[in-house]
Design a protein around this motif. Structure first.
Motif, PDB file in Angstrom:
ATOM      1  N   ASP A  27       0.879  -1.334  -0.033  1.00 35.18           N
ATOM      2  CA  ASP A  27      -0.013   0.037  -0.058  1.00 35.18           C
ATOM      3  C   ASP A  27       0.764   1.053  -0.101  1.00 35.18           C
ATOM      4  O   ASP A  27       0.160   2.311  -0.254  1.00 35.18           O
ATOM      5  N   ILE A  28       2.000   1.126   0.012  1.00 25.93           N
ATOM      6  CA  ILE A  28       3.191   2.285   0.023  1.00 25.93           C
ATOM      7  C   ILE A  28       3.508   2.633  -1.284  1.00 25.93           C
ATOM      8  O   ILE A  28       4.048   1.578  -2.008  1.00 25.93           O
ATOM      9  N   PRO A  29       2.995   3.748  -1.636  1.00 26.10           N
ATOM     10  CA  PRO A  29       3.265   4.167  -3.349  1.00 26.10           C
ATOM     11  C   PRO A  29       4.591   3.939  -3.584  1.00 26.10           C
ATOM     12  O   PRO A  29       4.997   3.476  -4.887  1.00 26.10           O
ATOM     13  N   GLU A  30       5.921   4.445  -2.850  1.00 28.80           N
ATOM     14  CA  GLU A  30       7.257   4.214  -3.167  1.00 28.80           C
ATOM     15  C   GLU A  30       7.654   2.877  -3.243  1.00 28.80           C
ATOM     16  O   GLU A  30       8.514   2.665  -4.069  1.00 28.80           O
ATOM     17  N   VAL A  31       6.995   1.714  -2.782  1.00 31.09           N
ATOM     18  CA  VAL A  31       7.479   0.462  -2.798  1.00 31.09           C
ATOM     19  C   VAL A  31       6.799  -0.299  -3.964  1.00 31.09           C
ATOM     20  O   VAL A  31       5.473  -0.311  -4.013  1.00 31.09           O
ATOM     21  N   LYS A  32       7.515  -0.720  -4.918  1.00 28.47           N
ATOM     22  CA  LYS A  32       7.178  -1.548  -5.963  1.00 28.47           C
ATOM     23  C   LYS A  32       7.225  -2.817  -6.004  1.00 28.47           C
ATOM     24  O   LYS A  32       6.430  -3.630  -6.433  1.00 28.47           O
ATOM     25  N   SER A  33       8.096  -3.416  -5.044  1.00 28.58           N
ATOM     26  CA  SER A  33       8.387  -4.839  -4.734  1.00 28.58           C
ATOM     27  C   SER A  33       8.970  -5.136  -3.130  1.00 28.58           C
ATOM     28  O   SER A  33       9.735  -4.218  -2.850  1.00 28.58           O
ATOM     29  N   THR A  34       8.760  -6.175  -2.969  1.00 32.52           N
ATOM     30  CA  THR A  34       9.411  -6.525  -1.395  1.00 32.52           C
ATOM     31  C   THR A  34       9.957  -7.896  -1.300  1.00 32.52           C
ATOM     32  O   THR A  34       9.387  -8.550  -1.915  1.00 32.52           O
TER      33      THR A  34
END
Length: 102
Positions: free
Chosen positions: A69-76
């Motif tokens: 849900d964090i816009p800056e995070v594209k993948s984890t």
């Protein structure tokens, strides 16, 4: 990564609750570090309370969902490490009180 974004990521990780203990992974002291590269890949370096944790896959999946849900995070990517080993000293005051640990 600036401090506000890191705080935002850590706040999201506080929504991930260890199913066995009922306390979030941040207050349990399981999260050792978070990093975000230029491509938006977040790397969460964490441990578990025990090597044979049967819910490791569930916790990893919950971490990925929490950060989605964090816009800056594209993948984890979740990096489970065993060194340094987890101990109850890593727990926050809140977690110790909630679990009745001194």
């Amino acid at each position: 990564m600036d401090q506000d974004l890191k705080d935002n990521i850590m706040g999201a990780l506080e929504q991930v609750v260890d199913p066995e203990l009922g306390i979030d992974i941040v207050n349990l002291g399981l999260v050792y570090d978070v990093d975000l590269n230029e491509e938006g890949q977040a790397t969460v370096t964490m441990t578990l309370t025990s090597m044979g944790c049967p819910l490791a896959g569930t916790i990893v999946d919950q971490v990925k969902v929490a950060l989605s849900d964090i816009p800056e995070v594209k993948s984890t990517e979740v990096d489970i490490v065993w060194n340094p080993p987890w101990s109850k000293e890593r727990m926050s005051r809140y977690a110790k009180i909630a679990l009745g640990i001194r």
